[in-house]
Design a protein around this motif. Structure first.
Motif, PDB file in Angstrom:
ATOM      1  N   TYR A  69       0.844  -1.198   0.000  1.00 57.80           N
ATOM      2  CA  TYR A  69       0.000   0.000   0.000  1.00 57.80           C
ATOM      3  C   TYR A  69       0.883   1.253   0.000  1.00 57.80           C
ATOM      4  CZ  TYR A  69      -4.313  -2.540   1.010  1.00 57.80           C
ATOM      5  OH  TYR A  69      -5.407  -3.357   0.935  1.00 57.80           O
ATOM      6  N   SER A  71       0.061   4.232   0.703  1.00 57.01           N
ATOM      7  CA  SER A  71      -0.292   5.167   1.773  1.00 57.01           C
ATOM      8  C   SER A  71      -0.103   4.555   3.161  1.00 57.01           C
ATOM      9  CB  SER A  71      -1.740   5.625   1.602  1.00 57.01           C
ATOM     10  OG  SER A  71      -2.605   4.504   1.673  1.00 57.01           O
ATOM     11  N   TYR A  72       0.652   3.462   3.252  1.00 58.84           N
ATOM     12  CA  TYR A  72       0.926   2.815   4.546  1.00 58.84           C
ATOM     13  C   TYR A  72       2.221   3.371   5.127  1.00 58.84           C
ATOM     14  CZ  TYR A  72       2.774  -0.673   7.768  1.00 58.84           C
ATOM     15  OH  TYR A  72       3.321  -1.299   8.861  1.00 58.84           O
ATOM     16  N   SER A  73       2.183   3.670   6.419  1.00 62.18           N
ATOM     17  CA  SER A  73       3.401   4.094   7.113  1.00 62.18           C
ATOM     18  C   SER A  73       3.449   3.417   8.475  1.00 62.18           C
ATOM     19  CB  SER A  73       3.456   5.614   7.266  1.00 62.18           C
ATOM     20  OG  SER A  73       2.383   6.064   8.069  1.00 62.18           O
ATOM     21  N   LYS A  82      -4.042   5.104   4.785  1.00 62.87           N
ATOM     22  CA  LYS A  82      -5.010   6.088   4.305  1.00 62.87           C
ATOM     23  C   LYS A  82      -5.457   5.674   2.911  1.00 62.87           C
ATOM     24  CE  LYS A  82      -5.929  10.938   3.863  1.00 62.87           C
ATOM     25  NZ  LYS A  82      -5.541  12.269   4.187  1.00 62.87           N
ATOM     26  N   GLN A  84      -7.619   7.092  -0.310  1.00 60.63           N
ATOM     27  CA  GLN A  84      -8.121   8.362  -0.853  1.00 60.63           C
ATOM     28  C   GLN A  84      -9.586   8.280  -1.271  1.00 60.63           C
ATOM     29  OE1 GLN A  84      -6.533  11.184  -0.709  1.00 60.63           O
ATOM     30  NE2 GLN A  84      -4.627  10.293   0.030  1.00 60.63           N
ATOM     31  N   CYS A  89      -9.285   6.612   6.768  1.00 63.18           N
ATOM     32  CA  CYS A  89      -7.965   6.627   7.394  1.00 63.18           C
ATOM     33  C   CYS A  89      -8.051   5.882   8.726  1.00 63.18           C
ATOM     34  CB  CYS A  89      -7.528   8.067   7.622  1.00 63.18           C
ATOM     35  SG  CYS A  89      -5.928   8.226   8.403  1.00 63.18           S
TER      36      CYS A  89
END
Length: 152
Positions: A69, A71-73, A82, A84, A89
């Protein structure tokens, strides 16, 4: 905003309270609403029915499942994703005795975390006291055994 506390319950407790989730929710709700001085009694009860989190296994499964992903942290024991479209989120924090999941927007991001956790262990129980939401991440099936004389 939704905020879940997710506990890993003992297998015997999970089997016993399958179908009686309201009783489990009541324990967690009473703990949240109790005066601070009385919370230690509820904390001991919750500690008794739950088991320690397999932190290293959880870290490994989450990282492996979400590495694709964009948007993965992940920072220390905090994982964030997250989405979009639709706007969703969620942030999962691994604490000592439980997991803390905070989410906003649609349920898509929190569902991703729930799916990962349910594959690790079937006894995860999530509670959102503020919105009166609670339940198993993976429904527990009770196995009924019949003696051979039952079928004769």
């Amino acid at each position: 905003m939704r905020h879940y506390q997710i506990y890993l319950l003992q297998e015997k407790v999970a089997s016993h309270f399958f179908g009686q989730e309201t009783k489990l929710f009541q324990l967690f709700s009473d703990r949240e609403n109790a005066p601070i001085a009385d919370r230690c009694i509820f904390d001991k009860q919750i500690e008794f029915i739950s088991k320690p989190l397999p932190t290293l296994l959880l870290q490994k499964k989450i990282k492996l499942s979400l590495k694709g992903y964009p948007s993965y942290s992940e920072i220390d024991l905090k994982h964030r994703i997250k989405i979009q479209k639709p706007n969703s989120c969620a942030e999962l924090l691994i604490k000592g005795q439980y997991l803390s999941l905070t989410s906003e927007g649609g349920p898509e991001a929190e569902t991703i975390f729930f799916e990962i956790l349910r594959k690790v262990d079937p006894c995860f129980f999530a509670v959102d006291v503020t919105h009166n939401h609670y339940g198993w991440l993976n429904p527990i099936r009770q196995v009924k055994y019949f003696s051979s004389s039952y079928w004769n």
